[in-house]
Design an enzyme around this catalytic site. Structure first.
Site, PDB file in Angstrom:
ATOM      1  CB  CYS A  55      -0.809   0.033   1.333  1.00  0.00           C
ATOM      2  SG  CYS A  55      -2.103   1.499   1.287  1.00  0.00           S
ATOM      3  CB  CYS A 112      -5.021   3.889  -4.395  1.00  0.00           C
ATOM      4  SG  CYS A 112      -4.458   2.158  -4.494  1.00  0.00           S
TER       5      CYS A 112
END
Length: 295
Positions: free
Chosen positions: A93, A233
């Site tokens: 991530c 993201c």
């Protein structure tokens, strides 16, 4: 009535809350690897009505104390154990790495400068800028490694009966990047957009919808597998930049020149730069906004 931690068996556990371009995370310090976080517990923590609320959980554990990271302990003292909001485990991530690094500085485990963080997507090199004179936290740059374009050709994504071609980009986790005329065409992104051909993404996929904003400047929305639509993201922004660079014929491996794209997300802005050797760097903010103890 008991709280989320009472139901989960982690009452008394310290936590923090942080975000990177509004991609937000519950941070659970666990330096010695003693805390068990089953999927149900993670989902409870991330519930925005009954829990703390977040797009995912970052468990902070020393690499040597975590079996999944022991092989990286010589390169990185700390391992980012990242879980999606539904409790599923994710390889990487990008926004999470920045928030993770910000926490390490906040907790005194690291100082501004260079840092290595172990993840399931490998060891990530991080540069943490010093805070500004007015106290504004410095930006954080993450070496995201190299993108892989594994194919197959002919990937499509579909929302509400409308379909677009997509590029399959792997940033340590899978992405399908589609260029569209209007970001509203992505729908509500609560449910995962359909992808074809069947079986292309056996473990699910993050889907990005992209529009142009100017020269080397794009905007995006994203459905993150296991979390739904998120405000940002980091790996997705990298995948989008890679797709835009290929579309625009600016591949640094071909031109010999690094190229930087600005990527706007609902939660803020990230700068993505790809170098001739294939390395991709992502720069953006990360802040800690709260800390406390689970009841």
């Amino acid at each position: 009535m008991g709280g989320v931690s009472e139901r989960s068996g982690i009452s008394g556990t310290a936590f923090l809350k942080g975000h990177g371009t509004q991609n937000d995370f519950v941070i659970v310090p666990d330096p010695d690897g003693r805390i068990d976080l089953p999927a149900a517990t993670v989902a409870e923590l991330c519930d925005r009505r009954a829990g703390i609320g977040a797009d995912g959980v970052l468990r902070v554990v020393r690499s040597a104390a975590e079996p999944a990271a022991a092989g990286m302990a010589d390169e990185a003292e700390w391992f980012m154990d990242y879980r999606n909001a539904d409790g599923s485990i994710a390889e990487m991530c990008g926004n999470g790495v920045r928030v993770f690094a910000r926490y390490l500085v906040h907790a005194g485990h690291a100082k501004p400068g260079e840092l290595a963080v172990a993840t399931r997507g490998g060891v990530k090199k991080v540069r943490i800028a010093a805070d500004a004179a007015d106290g504004t936290p410095g930006g954080i740059t993450v070496d995201m490694g190299r993108a892989v374009l594994p194919g197959p050709d002919g990937i499509t994504v579909t929302v509400d009966g409308r379909s677009w071609p997509a590029l399959n980009v792997n940033m340590g986790n899978p992405h399908a990047v589609a260029f569209v005329a209007d970001l509203a065409h992505a729908g509500n992104l609560l449910d995962a957009p359909a992808t074809a051909p069947a079986g292309a993404y056996p473990q699910g996929v993050n889907v990005e919808f992209v529009v142009d904003r100017g020269e080397r400047h794009v905007a995006m929305r994203v459905h993150e597998r296991g979390s739904g639509e998120t405000r940002s993201c980091g790996t997705g922004a990298c995948a989008v930049a890679v797709a835009a660079i290929r579309r625009d014929g600016a591949d640094p491996a071909v031109t010999g020149e690094a190229v930087r794209y600005t990527v706007d997300l609902p939660g803020g802005r990230l700068l993505i730069e790809e170098f001739p050797d294939g390395r991709i760097e992502m720069t953006g903010p990360a802040v800690i906004v709260a800390e406390g103890v689970l009841l």
